[in-house]
Motif scaffolding. Structure first.
Motif, short mmCIF file in Angstrom:
data_model
loop_
_atom_site.label_atom_id
_atom_site.label_comp_id
_atom_site.label_asym_id
_atom_site.label_seq_id
_atom_site.Cartn_x
_atom_site.Cartn_y
_atom_site.Cartn_z
N TYR A 1 35.90 46.98 18.08
CA TYR A 1 35.86 47.80 16.87
C TYR A 1 34.99 47.15 15.79
N SER A 2 34.41 47.98 14.96
CA SER A 2 33.73 47.51 13.75
C SER A 2 34.77 47.45 12.65
N VAL A 3 34.92 46.28 12.00
CA VAL A 3 36.04 46.07 11.10
C VAL A 3 35.57 45.64 9.71
N GLU A 4 36.17 46.26 8.68
CA GLU A 4 36.03 45.83 7.30
C GLU A 4 37.41 45.49 6.77
N VAL A 5 37.45 44.67 5.72
CA VAL A 5 38.75 44.25 5.18
C VAL A 5 38.78 44.45 3.66
N ALA A 6 40.00 44.57 3.15
CA ALA A 6 40.26 44.58 1.71
C ALA A 6 41.55 43.82 1.50
N SER A 7 41.64 43.09 0.37
CA SER A 7 42.79 42.21 0.14
C SER A 7 43.78 42.72 -0.89
N ASP A 8 43.51 43.88 -1.48
CA ASP A 8 44.46 44.46 -2.42
C ASP A 8 44.39 45.98 -2.33
N GLY A 9 45.40 46.63 -2.89
CA GLY A 9 45.51 48.08 -2.75
C GLY A 9 44.40 48.86 -3.41
N GLN A 10 44.01 48.47 -4.61
CA GLN A 10 42.97 49.22 -5.32
C GLN A 10 41.63 49.13 -4.60
N THR A 11 41.28 47.93 -4.12
CA THR A 11 40.04 47.79 -3.36
C THR A 11 40.09 48.61 -2.08
N GLY A 12 41.25 48.59 -1.42
CA GLY A 12 41.41 49.38 -0.21
C GLY A 12 41.23 50.86 -0.46
N LEU A 13 41.85 51.36 -1.54
CA LEU A 13 41.73 52.77 -1.88
C LEU A 13 40.28 53.13 -2.19
N ASP A 14 39.60 52.28 -2.96
CA ASP A 14 38.19 52.54 -3.29
C ASP A 14 37.34 52.63 -2.02
N LYS A 15 37.59 51.74 -1.07
CA LYS A 15 36.84 51.76 0.19
C LYS A 15 37.13 53.02 0.98
N ILE A 16 38.39 53.41 1.03
CA ILE A 16 38.77 54.62 1.78
C ILE A 16 38.07 55.85 1.22
N LEU A 17 38.00 55.92 -0.11
CA LEU A 17 37.46 57.12 -0.76
C LEU A 17 35.94 57.15 -0.81
N THR A 18 35.29 56.00 -0.60
CA THR A 18 33.83 55.95 -0.70
C THR A 18 33.12 55.68 0.62
N VAL B 1 51.95 47.58 3.41
CA VAL B 1 52.69 48.25 2.35
C VAL B 1 52.77 47.38 1.10
N MET B 2 53.08 46.09 1.26
CA MET B 2 53.24 45.19 0.13
C MET B 2 51.90 44.57 -0.22
N LEU B 3 51.25 45.14 -1.26
CA LEU B 3 49.90 44.71 -1.65
C LEU B 3 49.83 44.49 -3.16
N PRO B 4 48.92 43.62 -3.62
CA PRO B 4 48.66 43.51 -5.06
C PRO B 4 47.98 44.78 -5.59
N SER B 5 48.17 45.06 -6.84
CA SER B 5 47.54 46.14 -7.62
C SER B 5 48.08 47.53 -7.30
N LEU B 6 48.05 47.91 -6.03
CA LEU B 6 48.63 49.18 -5.59
C LEU B 6 49.35 48.94 -4.27
N SER B 7 50.54 49.52 -4.12
CA SER B 7 51.25 49.38 -2.84
C SER B 7 50.57 50.24 -1.78
N GLY B 8 50.86 49.94 -0.54
CA GLY B 8 50.33 50.76 0.55
C GLY B 8 50.78 52.20 0.44
N PHE B 9 52.02 52.42 -0.03
CA PHE B 9 52.50 53.78 -0.24
C PHE B 9 51.62 54.51 -1.26
#
Length: 229
Positions: free
Chosen positions: A26-43, A53-61
Motif C-alpha cells: 500500500y501507499s501510506v501517508e500519516v498524520a499525528s493529530d486529529g486536525q491534521t488527519g481531518l485536513d488530509k482527508i478533506l483535501t 480514536v484518542m488523538l490530540p486536537s480532535l478525537s477520532g470520533f
C-alpha cells in the motif's frame, strides 16, 4: 496501488502500521493529530483511512463525524484501546466502516483493510442506475441520494451499503446477523445487533413517509428486516 492514511499519535504504533502496510504493497501517508488527519482527508483522495480514536486536537470520533458531514465517504477503520459497547456503537453510527480494539494483530487489521477495500470497490463498480426506494432516488455507484424534489440527502457509506443489500434482497427476510456479516464483515454478533437496529431507524427517517409506520423497510419480528419497494 491503494492509498491509505494512518491517523495515529503514538510514534511506535504509527511507524509499525506504516511499515507493515507498505510491506503489503500500500501507499501510506500519516498524520499525528486529529486536525491534521481531518485536513488530509478533506483535501486528498484516499482509498481508506485507519483512524485512532484518542488523538490530540480532535478525537477520532470528531474527525469521522466532520468528514462525513462534509460528504467524504472514504472507508474508515477506527482504532481504540477502549472496548465498551457504547464506543463501538457511537463510532459506527458516526459513519465509521469498521472498528478494532487495541491490542490487535497486524494480520487481522490487514484482513479488515482488504475486506473494506473490496466492498468499496465492488460498490463503486455496480448499480449505475437510479433506483427509487421510498422517498429517495438512489444512485449507488455515485453514493448519491435525492428526494422527489431533487434535493440531495446525506447518507453515510454504511447507510448506502445497507440500503443496497436490502434492495438486492428485496422481498426476502434479512436477519441482523446477515447484515453484520455482509456489511460489517463479521461472522458473529459484533459489533452488536443493536447497531443494526439503530442504522435501520436512521434510514427509516429518510426513506419512509412516516418512520413510525414503515412501509418500505419492514420489521419481521424475531427474524430481521424486509424491504418492500
Amino acid at each position: 496501488m491503494a492509498r491509505i492514511l494512518i491517523v495515529e499519535d503514538e510514534p511506535a504504533m504509527q511507524i509499525g502500521l506504516k511499515d507493515n502496510l507498505e510491506f503489503d504493497g500500500y501507499s501510506v501517508e500519516v498524520a499525528s493529530d486529529g486536525q491534521t488527519g481531518l485536513d488530509k482527508i478533506l483535501t486528498n483522495e484516499y482509498d481508506l483511512v485507519v483512524l485512532d480514536v484518542m488523538l490530540p486536537s480532535l478525537s477520532g470520533f470528531d474527525v469521522c463525524k466532520q468528514a462525513r458531514k462534509e460528504g467524504n465517504d472514504t472507508p474508515i477503520i477506527l482504532l481504540t484501546a477502549r472496548g465498551e459497547e457504547i464506543d463501538k456503537v457511537l463510532g459506527l453510527e458516526l459513519g465509521a466502516d469498521d472498528y478494532m480494539t487495541k491490542p490487535f494483530s497486524v494480520r487481522e487489521l490487514l484482513a479488515r483493510i482488504k475486506a473494506n477495500l473490496r466492498r468499496s470497490s465492488k460498490s463503486q463498480s455496480s448499480n449505475s442506475d437510479t433506483i427509487k426506494i421510498g422517498n429517495l432516488q438512489i444512485q449507488f455507484d455515485a453514493y448519491k441520494a435525492y428526494t422527489q424534489s431533487n434535493e440531495e440527502v446525506k447518507l453515510s457509506h454504511k447507510e448506502f451499503e445497507i440500503l443496497k443489500y436490502l434492495h438486492e434482497n428485496k422481498g426476502k427476510v434479512v436477519s441482523r446477523y446477515d447484515l453484520l456479516e455482509n456489511i460489517w464483515g463479521y461472522e458473529d454478533d459484533q459489533p452488536t445487533t443493536r447497531t443494526v437496529d439503530n442504522f435501520i431507524a436512521r434510514l427509516r427517517h429518510k426513506v419512509e413517509v412516516d418512520h413510525n409506520s414503515p412501509e418500505v423497510i419492514l420489521t419481521v419480528h424475531g427474524s430481521g428486516y424486509k424491504m418492500i419497494v
